[in-house]
Design a protein around this motif. Sequence first.
Motif, PDB file in Angstrom:
ATOM      1  N   MET A   1       0.842  -1.165   0.000  1.00  0.00           N
ATOM      2  CA  MET A   1       0.000   0.000   0.000  1.00  0.00           C
ATOM      3  C   MET A   1       0.894   1.237   0.000  1.00  0.00           C
ATOM      4  N   GLU A   2       0.493   2.240  -0.712  1.00  0.00           N
ATOM      5  CA  GLU A   2       1.288   3.457  -0.857  1.00  0.00           C
ATOM      6  C   GLU A   2       0.633   4.622  -0.114  1.00  0.00           C
ATOM      7  N   ALA A   3       1.462   5.435   0.563  1.00  0.00           N
ATOM      8  CA  ALA A   3       0.943   6.598   1.281  1.00  0.00           C
ATOM      9  C   ALA A   3       0.322   7.589   0.305  1.00  0.00           C
ATOM     10  N   ARG A   4      -0.765   8.230   0.714  1.00  0.00           N
ATOM     11  CA  ARG A   4      -1.446   9.183  -0.156  1.00  0.00           C
ATOM     12  C   ARG A   4      -0.781  10.546  -0.151  1.00  0.00           C
ATOM     13  N   MET A   5      -0.186  10.937   0.973  1.00  0.00           N
ATOM     14  CA  MET A   5       0.499  12.223   1.069  1.00  0.00           C
ATOM     15  C   MET A   5       1.998  11.963   1.183  1.00  0.00           C
ATOM     16  N   ARG A  40      -8.625   2.912  11.065  1.00  0.00           N
ATOM     17  CA  ARG A  40      -8.829   2.384   9.703  1.00  0.00           C
ATOM     18  C   ARG A  40      -8.350   3.373   8.651  1.00  0.00           C
ATOM     19  N   ALA A  41      -8.640   4.658   8.835  1.00  0.00           N
ATOM     20  CA  ALA A  41      -8.168   5.670   7.878  1.00  0.00           C
ATOM     21  C   ALA A  41      -6.648   5.703   7.839  1.00  0.00           C
ATOM     22  N   GLY A  46      -1.753   4.374   4.881  1.00  0.00           N
ATOM     23  CA  GLY A  46      -0.395   3.877   5.041  1.00  0.00           C
ATOM     24  C   GLY A  46       0.429   4.714   6.007  1.00  0.00           C
ATOM     25  N   CYS A  47      -0.220   5.290   7.008  1.00  0.00           N
ATOM     26  CA  CYS A  47       0.464   6.162   7.969  1.00  0.00           C
ATOM     27  C   CYS A  47       0.743   5.380   9.246  1.00  0.00           C
ATOM     28  N   CYS A  50       0.574   7.300  12.546  1.00  0.00           N
ATOM     29  CA  CYS A  50      -0.813   7.564  12.949  1.00  0.00           C
ATOM     30  C   CYS A  50      -1.433   6.309  13.568  1.00  0.00           C
ATOM     31  N   VAL A  51      -1.111   5.144  13.013  1.00  0.00           N
ATOM     32  CA  VAL A  51      -1.639   3.895  13.565  1.00  0.00           C
ATOM     33  C   VAL A  51      -1.120   3.703  14.982  1.00  0.00           C
ATOM     34  N   PHE A  52       0.181   3.910  15.184  1.00  0.00           N
ATOM     35  CA  PHE A  52       0.764   3.720  16.516  1.00  0.00           C
ATOM     36  C   PHE A  52       0.322   4.809  17.478  1.00  0.00           C
TER      37      PHE A  52
END
Length: 56
Positions: A1-5, A40-41, A46-47, A50-52
Amino acid sequence: MEARMKSVANSDVITAVQHLQKAIDAGGVDPLVLELVHLRASQINGCSPCVFAGVQ
C-alpha cells in the motif's frame, strides 16, 4: 500500500486539521467509534505513525 500524502504538511494545514478534530470531538460520536475510524483511515493511508499514535 502506498501513502497518499508524500510531502510534509505546512503549519496552515496542521492548524486546519486541529480545528477539524475539535469539531469532530464536539459532534457527540462515541469516542471508541472515532478511534476505530481513525485507525482504519490511518491503515488505508499507510500512515504507520498515525496507527501507533492511536494505540496508546
